[in-house]
Design a protein around this motif. Structure first.
Motif, mmCIF file in Angstrom:
data_model
loop_
_atom_site.group_PDB
_atom_site.id
_atom_site.type_symbol
_atom_site.label_atom_id
_atom_site.label_comp_id
_atom_site.label_asym_id
_atom_site.label_seq_id
_atom_site.Cartn_x
_atom_site.Cartn_y
_atom_site.Cartn_z
ATOM 1 N N ARG A 16 -56.033 110.836 31.767
ATOM 2 C CA ARG A 16 -57.296 111.556 31.850
ATOM 3 C C ARG A 16 -58.399 110.641 32.350
ATOM 4 N N ARG A 17 -58.441 109.412 31.825
ATOM 5 C CA ARG A 17 -59.482 108.488 32.256
ATOM 6 C C ARG A 17 -59.261 108.026 33.697
ATOM 7 N N ARG A 18 -58.006 107.996 34.155
ATOM 8 C CA ARG A 18 -57.753 107.677 35.561
ATOM 9 C C ARG A 18 -58.445 108.695 36.454
ATOM 10 N N ARG A 19 -58.278 109.980 36.117
ATOM 11 C CA ARG A 19 -58.896 111.023 36.935
ATOM 12 C C ARG A 19 -60.413 110.904 36.925
ATOM 13 N N LEU A 20 -60.984 110.694 35.737
ATOM 14 C CA LEU A 20 -62.438 110.589 35.633
ATOM 15 C C LEU A 20 -62.961 109.353 36.353
ATOM 16 N N TYR A 21 -62.225 108.255 36.241
ATOM 17 C CA TYR A 21 -62.652 107.003 36.857
ATOM 18 C C TYR A 21 -62.722 107.146 38.378
ATOM 19 N N VAL A 22 -61.651 107.670 38.976
ATOM 20 C CA VAL A 22 -61.629 107.817 40.426
ATOM 21 C C VAL A 22 -62.657 108.847 40.886
ATOM 22 N N ALA A 23 -62.752 109.967 40.167
ATOM 23 C CA ALA A 23 -63.690 111.016 40.552
ATOM 24 C C ALA A 23 -65.124 110.518 40.531
ATOM 25 N N ILE A 46 -52.067 107.825 40.883
ATOM 26 C CA ILE A 46 -52.730 109.044 41.362
ATOM 27 C C ILE A 46 -52.175 109.369 42.742
ATOM 28 N N THR A 47 -51.517 110.494 42.881
ATOM 29 C CA THR A 47 -50.834 110.830 44.124
ATOM 30 C C THR A 47 -51.646 111.716 45.052
ATOM 31 N N SER A 48 -52.710 112.331 44.564
ATOM 32 C CA SER A 48 -53.531 113.174 45.435
ATOM 33 C C SER A 48 -54.963 113.215 44.934
ATOM 34 N N LEU A 49 -55.863 113.525 45.863
ATOM 35 C CA LEU A 49 -57.283 113.661 45.567
ATOM 36 C C LEU A 49 -57.816 114.909 46.253
ATOM 37 N N VAL A 50 -58.792 115.554 45.651
ATOM 38 C CA VAL A 50 -59.444 116.701 46.268
ATOM 39 C C VAL A 50 -60.850 116.299 46.662
ATOM 40 N N CYS A 51 -61.182 116.530 47.934
ATOM 41 C CA CYS A 51 -62.496 116.116 48.432
ATOM 42 C C CYS A 51 -63.028 117.160 49.409
ATOM 43 N N ARG A 52 -64.267 116.948 49.838
ATOM 44 C CA ARG A 52 -64.856 117.839 50.831
ATOM 45 C C ARG A 52 -64.236 117.570 52.186
ATOM 46 N N TYR A 53 -64.160 118.631 53.003
ATOM 47 C CA TYR A 53 -63.612 118.485 54.350
ATOM 48 C C TYR A 53 -64.533 119.178 55.350
ATOM 49 N N ALA A 54 -64.956 118.441 56.369
ATOM 50 C CA ALA A 54 -65.784 118.978 57.450
ATOM 51 C C ALA A 54 -67.030 119.688 56.935
ATOM 52 N N GLN A 55 -67.536 119.246 55.802
ATOM 53 C CA GLN A 55 -68.766 119.780 55.200
ATOM 54 C C GLN A 55 -68.676 121.269 54.892
ATOM 55 N N ALA A 56 -67.462 121.821 54.898
ATOM 56 C CA ALA A 56 -67.343 123.265 54.714
ATOM 57 C C ALA A 56 -66.199 123.675 53.813
ATOM 58 N N TYR A 57 -65.252 122.791 53.559
ATOM 59 C CA TYR A 57 -64.045 123.152 52.839
ATOM 60 C C TYR A 57 -63.754 122.140 51.735
ATOM 61 N N GLU A 58 -62.767 122.480 50.916
ATOM 62 C CA GLU A 58 -62.174 121.536 49.988
ATOM 63 C C GLU A 58 -60.742 121.294 50.443
ATOM 64 N N ILE A 59 -60.282 120.065 50.311
ATOM 65 C CA ILE A 59 -58.920 119.749 50.725
ATOM 66 C C ILE A 59 -58.302 118.772 49.749
ATOM 67 N N GLU A 60 -57.047 119.001 49.395
ATOM 68 C CA GLU A 60 -56.294 118.054 48.583
ATOM 69 C C GLU A 60 -55.477 117.181 49.525
ATOM 70 N N ASN A 305 -70.910 112.647 60.240
ATOM 71 C CA ASN A 305 -71.856 112.364 59.173
ATOM 72 C C ASN A 305 -71.403 112.883 57.815
ATOM 73 N N ALA A 306 -70.273 113.579 57.795
ATOM 74 C CA ALA A 306 -69.807 114.141 56.526
ATOM 75 C C ALA A 306 -69.441 113.023 55.556
ATOM 76 N N ARG A 307 -69.779 113.205 54.292
ATOM 77 C CA ARG A 307 -69.430 112.242 53.257
ATOM 78 C C ARG A 307 -68.754 112.996 52.118
ATOM 79 N N PRO A 308 -67.436 112.833 51.962
ATOM 80 C CA PRO A 308 -66.722 113.643 50.962
ATOM 81 C C PRO A 308 -67.054 113.234 49.549
ATOM 82 N N GLY A 309 -67.103 114.215 48.654
ATOM 83 C CA GLY A 309 -67.286 113.951 47.231
ATOM 84 C C GLY A 309 -66.128 114.528 46.468
ATOM 85 N N VAL A 310 -65.639 113.798 45.541
ATOM 86 C CA VAL A 310 -64.460 114.260 44.800
ATOM 87 C C VAL A 310 -64.809 115.437 43.907
ATOM 88 N N LEU A 311 -63.969 116.451 43.959
ATOM 89 C CA LEU A 311 -64.128 117.579 43.053
ATOM 90 C C LEU A 311 -63.185 117.442 41.874
#
Length: 314
Positions: A16-23, A46-60, A305-311
């Motif tokens: 759980r703390r791994r997920r919170l730490y990376v996020a 951690i095998t996957s991350l979910v982040c913003r994509y092209a300022q319009a989507y979410e992608i894992e 200019n997109a900067r992904p943020g972890v969801l």
């Protein structure tokens, strides 16, 4: 500093703390040091991350996806500039968009961003396909997805798995491959494409086999445009030259992935000499459209200019 190390040690001990730490740290680290972040994820399991994509989507993304993951984390998208070249030159977004070698869905998201509404994705590897399905679902995109490869004949084949690059799995010999996966293979002409379509291929050297499964008339009658990552690095010069000659014969307008006109004889000579590893080719039958069509401009700036943020960081 001491608090940071304590946080890191705590993250290493708790899922759980791994997920919170990376996020918590990904937005600040991803764009500056994406490779370091991915290496840390591997160390933390951690095998996957979910982040913003092209300022319009979410992608894992798969943290072992190599240059695809690095590009998404660093710029917010993967190869949107090649999609810009094709979409701007084609103009019309009505054709079906067929992505062979869809991986986790970055190209389909780029196509959707540029106004293509009807999407087909072909991906044979189980891990990639699971992420592809999830990424279309999480963004509410109704794409036709097929877990299979395309080739000259229907059946099954063993694909070599690249442990460092989830976009690098190949049916050809792969130095450093770790294992194989048996996958279903179909033919392009079995997809019921009796209408105009755009064909986008990223198949790590299997391009000639995919096109051989199109039949003698499908491409000539219905393929409005094509984008191929030509990979003589994997296939060798012979199959790559077959693909180049086929594309050049069908599509009078041929550019590279940056939109520059291709000198076909010169490119043939370079491929034959072993001087080309991979090159993106965009072929079109029609001149550039007279003006913006539906979806034009939607993707301008994506990947710059997109900067992904972890969801979430499962």
């Amino acid at each position: 500093m001491a608090g940071g190390w304590l946080d890191f040690i705590g993250a290493a001990l708790s899922a759980r703390r791994r997920r919170l730490y990376v996020a918590a740290r990904m937005p600040a680290v991803a764009a500056r040091k994406p490779s370091a972040l991915l290496k840390s994820c591997a160390g933390l399991g951690i095998t996957s991350l979910v982040c913003r994509y092209a300022q319009a989507y979410e992608i894992e993304i798969d943290t072992r996806a190599g240059h695809i993951a690095v590009a998404v984390l660093k710029t917010g998208a993967f190869q949107p500039e090649v999609m810009e070249v094709l979409a701007a030159a084609l103009g019309d977004r009505r054709p079906l968009f067929v992505n062979v070698g869809a991986n986790i869905g970055t190209t389909l998201l780029n196509a959707h961003r540029r106004g293509f509404a009807r999407l087909v994705g072909i991906e044979p590897v189980a891990r990639n396909f699971a992420l592809l399905e999830g990424n279309m679902a999480r963004n509410g995109i109704d794409a036709r997805l097929h877990r299979m490869a395309l080739g000259r004949a229907a059946g099954t084949l063993e694909i070599n798995l690249d442990p460092r690059n989830a976009g690098g799995h190949s049916f050809h010999a792969l130095p450093g491959a770790q294992g194989t996966e048996r996958v279903a293979v179909g033919r392009l002409d079995a997809l019921d494409l009796a209408e105009p379509f755009v064909l986008w291929m990223d198949t790590e050297g299997f391009e000639a086999e995919v096109l051989a499964g199109a039949g003698p008339e499908l491409l000539a009658r219905h393929c409005a445009a094509i984008c191929v990552e030509l990979s003589p690095l994997h296939s060798g010069p012979g199959p790559a030259l077959e693909v180049l000659d086929l594309i050049a014969g069908l599509f009078p307008r041929l550019t590279d992935g940056a939109g520059a006109a291709v000198d076909v004889p010169a490119l043939r000579a370079r491929i034959a000499a072993g001087a080309v590893g991979q090159i993106d080719l965009v072929g079109l039958r029609v001149p550039a459209g007279p003006g913006p069509a539906a979806g034009d401009g939607a993707g301008k700036g994506a990947g710059k200019n997109a900067r992904p943020g972890v969801l979430t960081a499962p």
